[in-house]
Design a protein around this motif. Sequence first.
Motif, PDB file in Angstrom:
ATOM      1  N   ASP A  15     -13.494   0.925 -12.003  1.00  0.00           N
ATOM      2  CA  ASP A  15     -14.870   0.780 -11.540  1.00  0.00           C
ATOM      3  C   ASP A  15     -15.309   2.159 -11.030  1.00  0.00           C
ATOM      4  N   TRP A  16     -16.514   2.242 -10.489  1.00  0.00           N
ATOM      5  CA  TRP A  16     -17.035   3.536 -10.033  1.00  0.00           C
ATOM      6  C   TRP A  16     -16.194   4.117  -8.907  1.00  0.00           C
ATOM      7  N   ASN A  17     -15.525   3.274  -8.123  1.00  0.00           N
ATOM      8  CA  ASN A  17     -14.710   3.730  -6.996  1.00  0.00           C
ATOM      9  C   ASN A  17     -13.303   4.139  -7.396  1.00  0.00           C
ATOM     10  N   ARG A  36     -19.081   3.872 -18.911  1.00  0.00           N
ATOM     11  CA  ARG A  36     -18.778   5.297 -19.087  1.00  0.00           C
ATOM     12  C   ARG A  36     -17.765   5.434 -20.211  1.00  0.00           C
ATOM     13  N   TYR A  51     -22.122   8.409 -19.039  1.00  0.00           N
ATOM     14  CA  TYR A  51     -22.577   7.040 -18.835  1.00  0.00           C
ATOM     15  C   TYR A  51     -23.548   6.656 -19.950  1.00  0.00           C
ATOM     16  N   TYR A  70     -25.039  12.222 -13.468  1.00  0.00           N
ATOM     17  CA  TYR A  70     -23.937  13.144 -13.158  1.00  0.00           C
ATOM     18  C   TYR A  70     -23.652  14.181 -14.245  1.00  0.00           C
ATOM     19  N   GLU A  93     -14.983   3.266 -17.863  1.00  0.00           N
ATOM     20  CA  GLU A  93     -15.403   2.840 -16.529  1.00  0.00           C
ATOM     21  C   GLU A  93     -16.532   1.830 -16.640  1.00  0.00           C
ATOM     22  N   PRO A  95     -19.066   0.644 -13.791  1.00  0.00           N
ATOM     23  CA  PRO A  95     -19.481   0.728 -12.386  1.00  0.00           C
ATOM     24  C   PRO A  95     -20.122  -0.607 -11.959  1.00  0.00           C
ATOM     25  N   TRP A  98     -23.467  -1.080 -10.155  1.00  0.00           N
ATOM     26  CA  TRP A  98     -24.663  -0.642 -10.873  1.00  0.00           C
ATOM     27  C   TRP A  98     -25.182  -1.711 -11.834  1.00  0.00           C
ATOM     28  N   THR A 120     -12.964   9.414 -11.038  1.00  0.00           N
ATOM     29  CA  THR A 120     -13.183   8.666 -12.274  1.00  0.00           C
ATOM     30  C   THR A 120     -13.679   9.615 -13.360  1.00  0.00           C
TER      31      THR A 120
END
Length: 123
Positions: A15-17, A36, A51, A70, A93, A95, A98, A120
């Motif tokens: 995930d994003w984390n 992603r 992304y 990003y 990924e 997220p 989101w 990530t």
Amino acid sequence: MPRTIAVVPQSEITDWNGQFIPRQMVQYLFPTCIVRLVINNPLTNCNEAIYFEITKVKDGTFWGVAQETYRLMDWVGLMDGEQMTWRKEHINEIPIEWQPKRFQKAVKHLNGKDRRVIMTGIR
């Protein structure tokens, strides 16, 4: 000149984390979800984690539009807003925070693994 970029297959998804999440989450993705992918340009030997907003899903193939999120510059020859196709094994990924609420509700029962990565994207 023909395009030479390629999507790089991934063994795991985060995930994003940076928490590893079950690959089953891919089956719940639908248009408007964000994922992603790692894109490679073999001519320049560059990789970039980009992304994409999913625009279509059919028969295991995803279509999506590259997002500017990003991205400081284009490393692989894929401009923001360009469309690409990929398969589920290419997703690096998801997220979760989101995503539309419909996706978040659908995957709530799937627990992430107790492992994470510090950064990530490309790993």
